[in-house]
Design an enzyme around this catalytic site. Structure first.
Site, PDB file in Angstrom:
ATOM      1  N   GLY A  41       8.919   4.033   2.478  1.00  0.00           N
ATOM      2  CA  GLY A  41       8.252   5.012   3.323  1.00  0.00           C
ATOM      3  C   GLY A  41       8.130   4.440   4.724  1.00  0.00           C
ATOM      4  O   GLY A  41       8.386   3.250   4.953  1.00  0.00           O
ATOM      5  N   GLN A  46       4.687   2.968  13.128  1.00  0.00           N
ATOM      6  CA  GLN A  46       5.523   1.783  12.924  1.00  0.00           C
ATOM      7  C   GLN A  46       6.708   1.742  13.875  1.00  0.00           C
ATOM      8  O   GLN A  46       7.308   0.682  14.066  1.00  0.00           O
ATOM      9  CB  GLN A  46       6.020   1.719  11.479  1.00  0.00           C
ATOM     10  N   CYS A  97       5.465  -4.223   3.495  1.00  0.00           N
ATOM     11  CA  CYS A  97       5.450  -3.297   4.629  1.00  0.00           C
ATOM     12  C   CYS A  97       6.494  -3.737   5.636  1.00  0.00           C
ATOM     13  O   CYS A  97       6.609  -4.930   5.923  1.00  0.00           O
ATOM     14  CB  CYS A  97       4.064  -3.302   5.264  1.00  0.00           C
ATOM     15  N   LEU A  98       7.232  -2.787   6.163  1.00  0.00           N
ATOM     16  CA  LEU A  98       8.257  -3.127   7.150  1.00  0.00           C
ATOM     17  C   LEU A  98       7.630  -3.706   8.418  1.00  0.00           C
ATOM     18  O   LEU A  98       8.312  -4.382   9.186  1.00  0.00           O
ATOM     19  CB  LEU A  98       9.099  -1.900   7.483  1.00  0.00           C
ATOM     20  N   HIS A 139      -0.460   4.234   1.189  1.00  0.00           N
ATOM     21  CA  HIS A 139      -0.055   3.179   2.125  1.00  0.00           C
ATOM     22  C   HIS A 139       0.386   3.792   3.457  1.00  0.00           C
ATOM     23  O   HIS A 139      -0.013   3.319   4.531  1.00  0.00           O
ATOM     24  CB  HIS A 139       1.082   2.364   1.486  1.00  0.00           C
ATOM     25  N   GLU A 140       1.176   4.864   3.380  1.00  0.00           N
ATOM     26  CA  GLU A 140       1.699   5.469   4.608  1.00  0.00           C
ATOM     27  C   GLU A 140       0.601   6.170   5.407  1.00  0.00           C
ATOM     28  O   GLU A 140       0.546   6.059   6.636  1.00  0.00           O
ATOM     29  CB  GLU A 140       2.840   6.438   4.294  1.00  0.00           C
ATOM     30  N   HIS A 143      -1.451   3.937   7.510  1.00  0.00           N
ATOM     31  CA  HIS A 143      -0.874   3.586   8.818  1.00  0.00           C
ATOM     32  C   HIS A 143      -1.356   4.541   9.915  1.00  0.00           C
ATOM     33  O   HIS A 143      -1.522   4.139  11.061  1.00  0.00           O
ATOM     34  CB  HIS A 143       0.659   3.664   8.767  1.00  0.00           C
TER      35      HIS A 143
END
Ligand code: ZN
Length: 186
Positions: A41, A46, A97-98, A139-140, A143
């Protein structure tokens, strides 16, 4: 991690932005970035955009081989409501996480949430997400509120990828409790 943009509260997408080239370009960039980095995701902050937009997709993901496939979803102005407290039904994942490359940590989240959002065309949607997908969407959406998984991870579970591979078995990395079925539906 460390960029101030990741700690801001993102702003809602406004009605007149739906259908605009700018919103389509943002989503295209997000999908490209997610796929290029093998993410499950991605949230707009991000890639340093301030809007409340997330994308989710799981397809033979090398970073998370245990995850079942999720078709590409584009979710604008997502809002989550926890339906069952995590004491009753939970999903624990060694999340990554990216924006936090190389690090994993165990986060336990409620296993059933109601997602209300809009599609790319502005159409409203209202769905129940359970199990691993419920954790991914939480999680998304975190953000969008300036929250990273490291804020929620058990501190002594934090691990670099190499150590994760060596010391945490694949079956320990995803643990769904309190749901009927395999916890992968949504
Ligand atoms: Zn992330």
């Amino acid at each position: 991690m460390g960029h101030p943009h990741l700690r801001k509260v993102a702003r809602p997408v406004l009605p007149d932005e739906f259908g605009s080239p700018g919103l389509h370009r943002l989503v295209g960039d997000m999908v490209d970035t997610m796929r290029h980095a093998s993410g499950a995701g991605l949230a707009a902050p991000q890639i340093l955009d301030e809007r409340r937009v997330v994308v989710v997709e799981v397809k033979d993901n090398p970073r998370y081989p245990q995850f079942l496939p999720i078709e590409l979803r584009v979710l604008v102005n997502p809002h989550l409501e926890v339906l069952v407290p995590k004491e009753s039904a939970s999903v624990s994942i060694y999340e990554g996480c990216l924006s936090v490359p190389g690090l994993r940590g165990r986060v336990t989240r409620p296993a059933r949430v109601r997602l209300r959002a809009q599609g790319l065309d502005g159409a409203p949607l209202d769905e129940i997400w359970e199990g691993v997908p419920a954790a991914i969407i939480q999680h998304e959406v975190d953000h969008l509120d300036g929250v990273l998984f490291v804020d929620r991870a058990e501190p002594d579970s934090l691990s670099y990828l190499e150590e994760l591979d060596e010391f945490v078995s694949p079956s320990e990395r995803v643990d769904v409790r309190g749901l009927d079925g395999d916890g992968s539906s949504f």
